[in-house]
Design a protein around this motif. Structure first.
Motif, PDB file in Angstrom:
ATOM      1  N   ASN A  56       5.530  12.610 -36.437  1.00 52.48           N
ATOM      2  CA  ASN A  56       4.668  12.029 -37.525  1.00 52.48           C
ATOM      3  C   ASN A  56       4.787  13.031 -38.628  1.00 52.48           C
ATOM      4  O   ASN A  56       4.926  12.531 -39.798  1.00 52.48           O
ATOM      5  CB  ASN A  56       3.420  11.876 -37.077  1.00 52.48           C
ATOM      6  CG  ASN A  56       3.236  10.502 -36.536  1.00 52.48           C
ATOM      7  OD1 ASN A  56       3.898   9.755 -36.368  1.00 52.48           O
ATOM      8  ND2 ASN A  56       2.128  10.146 -35.804  1.00 52.48           N
ATOM      9  N   LYS A  77       7.942  12.800 -40.278  1.00 52.57           N
ATOM     10  CA  LYS A  77       8.299  11.545 -41.033  1.00 52.57           C
ATOM     11  C   LYS A  77       7.335  11.258 -42.093  1.00 52.57           C
ATOM     12  O   LYS A  77       7.816  10.875 -43.229  1.00 52.57           O
ATOM     13  CB  LYS A  77       7.701  10.331 -39.919  1.00 52.57           C
ATOM     14  CG  LYS A  77       8.021   8.937 -40.050  1.00 52.57           C
ATOM     15  CD  LYS A  77       7.997   8.014 -39.159  1.00 52.57           C
ATOM     16  CE  LYS A  77       6.584   7.379 -38.752  1.00 52.57           C
ATOM     17  NZ  LYS A  77       6.424   6.186 -37.758  1.00 52.57           N
ATOM     18  N   ASP A 105       1.175  19.715 -41.778  1.00 51.19           N
ATOM     19  CA  ASP A 105       2.196  19.348 -42.385  1.00 51.19           C
ATOM     20  C   ASP A 105       1.946  19.281 -43.868  1.00 51.19           C
ATOM     21  O   ASP A 105       0.681  19.501 -44.353  1.00 51.19           O
ATOM     22  CB  ASP A 105       2.834  17.989 -42.199  1.00 51.19           C
ATOM     23  CG  ASP A 105       1.721  16.859 -42.263  1.00 51.19           C
ATOM     24  OD1 ASP A 105       1.468  16.631 -43.362  1.00 51.19           O
ATOM     25  OD2 ASP A 105       1.953  16.135 -41.346  1.00 51.19           O
ATOM     26  N   ILE A 160      -3.821  11.655 -45.353  1.00 55.53           N
ATOM     27  CA  ILE A 160      -4.575  10.575 -44.676  1.00 55.53           C
ATOM     28  C   ILE A 160      -5.837  10.392 -45.184  1.00 55.53           C
ATOM     29  O   ILE A 160      -6.738  11.443 -45.465  1.00 55.53           O
ATOM     30  CB  ILE A 160      -4.672  10.804 -43.386  1.00 55.53           C
ATOM     31  CG1 ILE A 160      -3.172  10.416 -42.633  1.00 55.53           C
ATOM     32  CG2 ILE A 160      -5.644   9.332 -42.695  1.00 55.53           C
ATOM     33  CD1 ILE A 160      -3.192  11.166 -41.046  1.00 55.53           C
ATOM     34  N   ILE A 220      -6.402   5.060 -37.642  1.00 52.73           N
ATOM     35  CA  ILE A 220      -5.181   5.134 -37.081  1.00 52.73           C
ATOM     36  C   ILE A 220      -5.013   5.727 -35.908  1.00 52.73           C
ATOM     37  O   ILE A 220      -3.934   5.809 -35.295  1.00 52.73           O
ATOM     38  CB  ILE A 220      -4.687   6.383 -38.067  1.00 52.73           C
ATOM     39  CG1 ILE A 220      -5.607   7.674 -37.961  1.00 52.73           C
ATOM     40  CG2 ILE A 220      -4.269   6.160 -39.537  1.00 52.73           C
ATOM     41  CD1 ILE A 220      -4.874   9.092 -38.471  1.00 52.73           C
ATOM     42  N   GLN A 247      -1.656   1.276 -38.764  1.00 48.25           N
ATOM     43  CA  GLN A 247      -0.909   2.260 -39.810  1.00 48.25           C
ATOM     44  C   GLN A 247      -1.749   2.206 -40.607  1.00 48.25           C
ATOM     45  O   GLN A 247      -2.704   1.585 -41.134  1.00 48.25           O
ATOM     46  CB  GLN A 247       0.322   1.803 -40.018  1.00 48.25           C
ATOM     47  CG  GLN A 247       1.153   1.577 -38.773  1.00 48.25           C
ATOM     48  CD  GLN A 247       2.669   1.408 -39.161  1.00 48.25           C
ATOM     49  OE1 GLN A 247       3.055   0.591 -40.106  1.00 48.25           O
ATOM     50  NE2 GLN A 247       3.638   2.082 -38.274  1.00 48.25           N
ATOM     51  N   ALA A 248      -1.776   3.654 -41.573  1.00 46.69           N
ATOM     52  CA  ALA A 248      -2.576   3.776 -42.608  1.00 46.69           C
ATOM     53  C   ALA A 248      -2.777   2.611 -43.802  1.00 46.69           C
ATOM     54  O   ALA A 248      -3.789   2.214 -44.191  1.00 46.69           O
ATOM     55  CB  ALA A 248      -2.383   5.164 -43.238  1.00 46.69           C
ATOM     56  N   SER A 257       5.293   1.810 -34.988  1.00 48.75           N
ATOM     57  CA  SER A 257       4.495   0.731 -34.531  1.00 48.75           C
ATOM     58  C   SER A 257       3.103   0.994 -34.437  1.00 48.75           C
ATOM     59  O   SER A 257       2.262   0.089 -34.239  1.00 48.75           O
ATOM     60  CB  SER A 257       5.033   0.508 -32.831  1.00 48.75           C
ATOM     61  OG  SER A 257       4.663   1.699 -32.313  1.00 48.75           O
ATOM     62  N   GLY A 258       2.713   2.318 -34.936  1.00 49.78           N
ATOM     63  CA  GLY A 258       1.343   2.563 -34.910  1.00 49.78           C
ATOM     64  C   GLY A 258       0.786   2.755 -33.479  1.00 49.78           C
ATOM     65  O   GLY A 258      -0.536   2.505 -33.397  1.00 49.78           O
ATOM     66  N   LEU A 268      -0.254   7.420 -32.176  1.00 52.00           N
ATOM     67  CA  LEU A 268      -1.744   8.169 -32.004  1.00 52.00           C
ATOM     68  C   LEU A 268      -2.460   7.715 -31.158  1.00 52.00           C
ATOM     69  O   LEU A 268      -3.419   8.210 -30.531  1.00 52.00           O
ATOM     70  CB  LEU A 268      -2.308   8.039 -33.557  1.00 52.00           C
ATOM     71  CG  LEU A 268      -1.639   9.174 -34.597  1.00 52.00           C
ATOM     72  CD1 LEU A 268      -2.320   9.044 -36.089  1.00 52.00           C
ATOM     73  CD2 LEU A 268      -1.683  10.664 -34.198  1.00 52.00           C
TER      74      LEU A 268
HETATM   75  P1  ADP Z   1       3.356   5.091 -36.457  1.00 51.61           P
HETATM   76  O1  ADP Z   1       3.888   6.615 -36.736  1.00 51.61           O
HETATM   77  O2  ADP Z   1       4.270   4.556 -35.369  1.00 51.61           O
HETATM   78  O3  ADP Z   1       3.277   4.458 -37.450  1.00 51.61           O
HETATM   79  P2  ADP Z   1       1.069   6.471 -35.121  1.00 51.61           P
HETATM   80  O4  ADP Z   1      -0.031   5.840 -34.459  1.00 51.61           O
HETATM   81  O5  ADP Z   1       1.607   7.776 -34.707  1.00 51.61           O
HETATM   82  O6  ADP Z   1       1.860   5.164 -35.532  1.00 51.61           O
HETATM   83  O7  ADP Z   1       0.298   6.691 -36.521  1.00 51.61           O
HETATM   84  C1  ADP Z   1      -0.459   5.658 -37.174  1.00 51.61           C
HETATM   85  C2  ADP Z   1      -0.577   6.011 -38.788  1.00 51.61           C
HETATM   86  O8  ADP Z   1      -1.088   6.987 -39.008  1.00 51.61           O
HETATM   87  C3  ADP Z   1       0.676   6.035 -39.424  1.00 51.61           C
HETATM   88  O9  ADP Z   1       1.224   4.835 -39.630  1.00 51.61           O
HETATM   89  C4  ADP Z   1       0.544   6.871 -40.616  1.00 51.61           C
HETATM   90  O10 ADP Z   1      -0.246   6.022 -41.433  1.00 51.61           O
HETATM   91  C5  ADP Z   1      -0.790   7.796 -40.252  1.00 51.61           C
HETATM   92  N1  ADP Z   1      -0.143   9.118 -39.833  1.00 51.61           N
HETATM   93  C6  ADP Z   1      -0.136   9.649 -38.575  1.00 51.61           C
HETATM   94  N2  ADP Z   1       0.327  11.155 -38.533  1.00 51.61           N
HETATM   95  C7  ADP Z   1       0.514  11.353 -40.255  1.00 51.61           C
HETATM   96  C8  ADP Z   1       0.794  12.526 -40.939  1.00 51.61           C
HETATM   97  N3  ADP Z   1       1.093  13.641 -40.164  1.00 51.61           N
HETATM   98  N4  ADP Z   1       0.645  12.320 -42.050  1.00 51.61           N
HETATM   99  C9  ADP Z   1       0.181  11.351 -42.833  1.00 51.61           C
HETATM  100  N5  ADP Z   1      -0.136  10.184 -42.244  1.00 51.61           N
HETATM  101  C10 ADP Z   1      -0.097  10.278 -40.823  1.00 51.61           C
END
Ligand code: ADP
Length: 569
Positions: free
Chosen positions: A319, A322, A351, A356, A364, A370-371, A382-383, A386
Motif C-alpha cells: 500500500n 501504491k 511513506d 489518509i 479503511i 477504500q478511502a 479491492s479494499g 487492511l
Molecule cells: P486496497 O489497497 O486494496 O484498496 P486496503 O484495505 O489495503 O485496500 O486499503 C484500503 C484503503 O486505505 C485504500 O484504498 C486507501 O484508500 C487507504 N490506504 C491504505 N494504505 C494507505 C497508505 N499507505 N496511504 C494512503 N492511503 C492508504
C-alpha cells in the motif's frame, strides 16, 4: 372487605346509638371513621398499604379495649381480631410488619394474664356475651373476614405461580426460537463461506493454466511486442490470483477458520526477503525504500506464522508503494523487549504518499472499503488488504496504529510478541527458498506427472521442458500406480482429484509397493483445494509435500531443487 366493614360499622353505630354502652358507641364511631378514611385513600391513591395500616391500627385498638375495657376477658372475638391482625399484616404488608402487628395484638393478652393471674382470668366466651345477637354477628363477620382474606391470598398466590410457570414456558419458547435463528444464521454464513471456497477453487484451476502459460511463453524468447502483451497478461493473472487469495483469506478469517502455523523462523531473514522482493517495485516508481532492521535481531529465531507476517507486511508496504508517488518508503523493525522466553518486535511502515484523512481512518479497516471511490480507478485494489491485516494482527493479539496527514504521508505501527525458538526448530526450507533460482542441475531427475486435465498436462510439459527435465505422464491414479511399478521415478507430481483412482489412493498404493525396496519416490501433491485440513490429509496419506494450484512456477522449481539436493546426497 372494607366496604362490607363500613356497612357493618354503620349498622352497629345505629344499633349502639339506640341501645348500647357509650364506650361501644365511641369505638364503633372511631372504627367507621377510620375505615371511611382508609377507603378514601385507597380509592384516591390506589395504594393499599396505608389503608392496611389503618385497618391494623383499628383492629389493635379493638383488641386492647376488648380485653381491658369492654369484656375484661379474652373472648373469641378478641382471638379473631388477633388472628386478623396477624394475617392482614403478613399478607398485605411484609414479614417485619407481620411480626410487629402480631406481637402488638398478642401483647395485651400476655399483659392481661400477668395482671390477673392465669386462674382468675376469664378467657373465651362468657355465657352472657354469647347470648347477645350483636356479639354473634361480629363473631361470624370476623370468621368470614378470615376466610375471605385467606381465600384471596391463596388465589393470588396460585395465580402468581401459574404466571411464573407461563413466563418460564414463554422464556423456553423464546430461547428455542433464538436457537433456531442462530442456527439458521450459522447455516447461511456457512453456505456463504462454502460457496466462496468452492468458487475460488473453481477459479484457481483455469487460472493455473493462464499463469503457467504466460510464464512459459515469456520464457520462450518472445518478440518484443509480444513480450509487452504477455507481461500485461501475466500481471493481470497474478492480480486476479492475489484477489482470489484475499477473498479466501478474508472468508476464512471471517468464519474463524484460519489456523495459525507455529513454526520456527528468522524474522530478520523474512524481513530481508520482503525488502528485496518489494524494492524493485519501489525502484520502478522512482521511490527509495529503506530498511532499518535492529542488529540484535539477526540471529534470533522465533516460533510463529511466517506466512502471515509476510502477508501483513506485504499488504502494508505494498500500500505504501501504491499510494506514494514521490519520496520514500521506510520499513523499520526493532527489538523492544526480550527475555529468555519471548521477544517483542515493533514494526513501522512509513511513506510520504497521499495520506489518509481523519474520517477515512474510520472506515479503511472495514472490508471492501477504500478511502474514496476514485482510489479504485487510480490505484486499483479491492479494499480487503487492511481488513485482513487487522484480523491477522488480532490473531497475533496485536492491533495496528495509524498516523497520517493528507498530502504528507502515512505511518502504520504494530507490535508482535513471539516465543523464542531454538535454532533446531528452524527448518532449512525457508532459508533455501531464497536460492531458488540458483543454477542447479535438475535435468537428471526422473519425474512422473499424474494429471487428468489436458490444459495442465500441456502446461506441465512446457514447464518441465523449459527446465530440461524429462517427464512421463499418467492420466489417472491407477495409470500412475501401474507406471510407478514398472519404472522408478525420483519424484511423482500427483494431482489429487482424478478419475478412476484419486491421488490419495494411488499414492498409498505406490508407497506400499516401495515399502520393502531400498528407495522410494518422493510424492508431491498438486491441489487446487483450499480446505484447511488439506495439509493434514496429504500427510496422513503418506505424501511428502504439496504445491497448491495455481502454483508459482518458481515455487515448484524450488521444491524440485530442494528435493534434487536431498536425493543426490
Ligand atoms: P486496497 O489497497 O486494496 O484498496 P486496503 O484495505 O489495503 O485496500 O486499503 C484500503 C484503503 O486505505 C485504500 O484504498 C486507501 O484508500 C487507504 N490506504 C491504505 N494504505 C494507505 C497508505 N499507505 N496511504 C494512503 N492511503 C492508504
Amino acid at each position: 372487605m372494607m366496604y362490607l366493614t363500613l356497612v357493618f360499622g354503620l349498622i352497629l353505630t345505629v344499633v349502639y346509638a339506640i341501645n348500647g354502652s357509650p364506650l361501644q358507641l365511641i369505638r364503633i364511631v372511631i372504627l367507621t371513621g377510620a375505615i371511611t378514611y382508609g377507603l378514601r385513600q385507597l380509592i384516591l391513591y390506589s395504594d393499599y398499604k396505608p389503608s392496611a395500616h389503618i385497618v391494623l391500627a383499628i383492629i389493635n385498638m379493638l383488641v386492647w379495649t376488648n380485653i381491658f375495657l369492654v369484656a375484661n376477658a379474652i373472648s373469641i372475638v378478641t382471638v379473631q381480631y388477633i388472628l386478623l391482625s396477624s394475617t392482614i399484616s403478613f399478607y398485605f404488608l411484609n414479614g417485619r410488619w407481620g411480626i410487629f402487628y402480631s406481637l402488638l395484638s398478642l401483647f395485651p393478652v400476655i399483659l392481661y394474664f400477668s395482671l390477673n393471674g392465669i386462674n382468675d382470668s376469664a378467657a373465651f366466651i362468657s355465657g352472657q356475651q354469647a347470648s347477645e345477637p350483636i356479639f354473634i354477628a361480629v363473631m361470624m363477620f370476623n370468621f368470614f373476614q378470615l376466610i375471605f382474606i385467606n381465600y384471596h391470598f391463596l388465589t393470588g398466590f396460585y395465580l402468581a405461580l401459574s404466571q411464573l410457570e407461563k413466563a418460564r414456558k414463554d422464556e423456553e419458547e423464546l430461547n428455542e426460537q433464538l436457537r433456531e435463528a442462530i442456527s439458521r444464521a450459522e447455516n447461511s454464513s456457512k453456505a456463504k463461506s462454502d460457496f466462496l471456497s468452492t468458487m475460488s477453487h473453481e477459479l484457481r484451476t483455469p487460472l493455473n493454466s493462464v499463469i503457467g502459460m504466460s510464464y512459459v511463453l515469456l520464457a520462450d524468447n518472445p518478440r518484443e511486442d509480444q513480450a509487452g502483451n504477455l507481461k500485461v497478461l501475466h500481471f493481470s493473472a497474478e492480480s486476479l490470483l492475489a484477489l482470489i487469495n484475499d477473498i479466501l483469506d478474508f472468508n476464512k478469517l471471517d468464519y474463524g477458520k484460519l489456523e495459525m502455523e507455529k513454526i520456527g523462523f528468522y524474522p530478520a531473514e523474512l524481513i530481508g526477503r520482503i525488502h528485496s522482493g518489494l524494492k524493485y517495485q519501489a525502484d520502478e516508481k522512482g521511490l527509495s525504500f529503506s530498511l532499518d532492521l535492529d542488529d540484535n535481531l539477526s540471529y534470533i529465531p522465533v516460533i510463529g506464522d511466517p506466512t502471515r507476517l509476510l502477508q501483513i507486511l506485504f499488504n502494508l508496504v505494498g500500500n505504501a508503494i501504491k499510494f506514494t508517488s514521490k519520496g520514500e518508503i521506510g520499513l523499520s523493525v526493532q527489538l523492544i523487549d526480550s527475555d529468555p522466553e519471548n521477544v517483542t518486535l515493533a514494526f513501522t511502515v512509513k511513506d510520504t504518499g497521499i495520506g489518509i484523512s481523519a474520517e477515512q481512518k474510520e472506515t479503511i479497516f472495514e472490508p471492501f472499503t477504500q478511502a474514496s471511490s476514485n482510489i479504485t480507478r487510480k490505484f486499483g485494489g479491492s479494499g480487503l488488504g487492511l481488513a485482513i491485516t487487522k484480523q491477522l494482527l488480532d490473531l497475533h493479539d496485536s492491533h495496528i496504529e495509524l498516523k497520517s496527514e493528507v498530502g504528507l504521508g502515512t505511518t502504520f505501527k504494530f507490535e508482535i510478541k513471539y516465543k523464542r525458538a531454538g535454532t533446531a526448530d528452524v527448518t532449512v526450507n525457508s532459508l533455501m527458498e531464497a536460492n531458488v533460482l540458483a543454477n542447479e542441475d535438475i535435468t537428471w531427475l526422473n519425474i512422473l506427472v499424474a494429471e487428468d486435465n489436458a490444459m495442465n498436462i500441456l502446461l506441465m510439459k512446457k514447464l518441465l521442458a523449459s527446465w530440461d527435465v524429462k517427464a512421463d505422464f499418467a492420466l489417472n491414479g491407477l495409470e500412475a500406480y501401474e507406471m510407478a511399478k514398472e519404472k522408478f521415478y525420483d519424484i511423482i507430481l500427483m494431482d489429487i482429484h482424478m478419475p478412476v483412482m484419486d491421488g490419495y489412493e494411488s499414492s498409498k498404493k505406490i508407497i506400499s509397493f516401495y515399502e520393502d525396496k531400498p528407495e522410494s519416490p518422493y510424492i508431491i501433491a498438486l491441489t487446487a483445494s483450499v480446505a484447511n485440513d488439506i495439509y493434514n490429509k496429504i500427510k496422513l496419506a503418506g505424501l511428502n509435500d504439496y504445491v497448491s494450484k495455481p502454483f508459482n512456477p518458481t515455487e515448484l522449481k524450488s521444491k524440485l531443487i530442494n528435493l534434487s539436493r536431498l536425493i543426490s546426497k
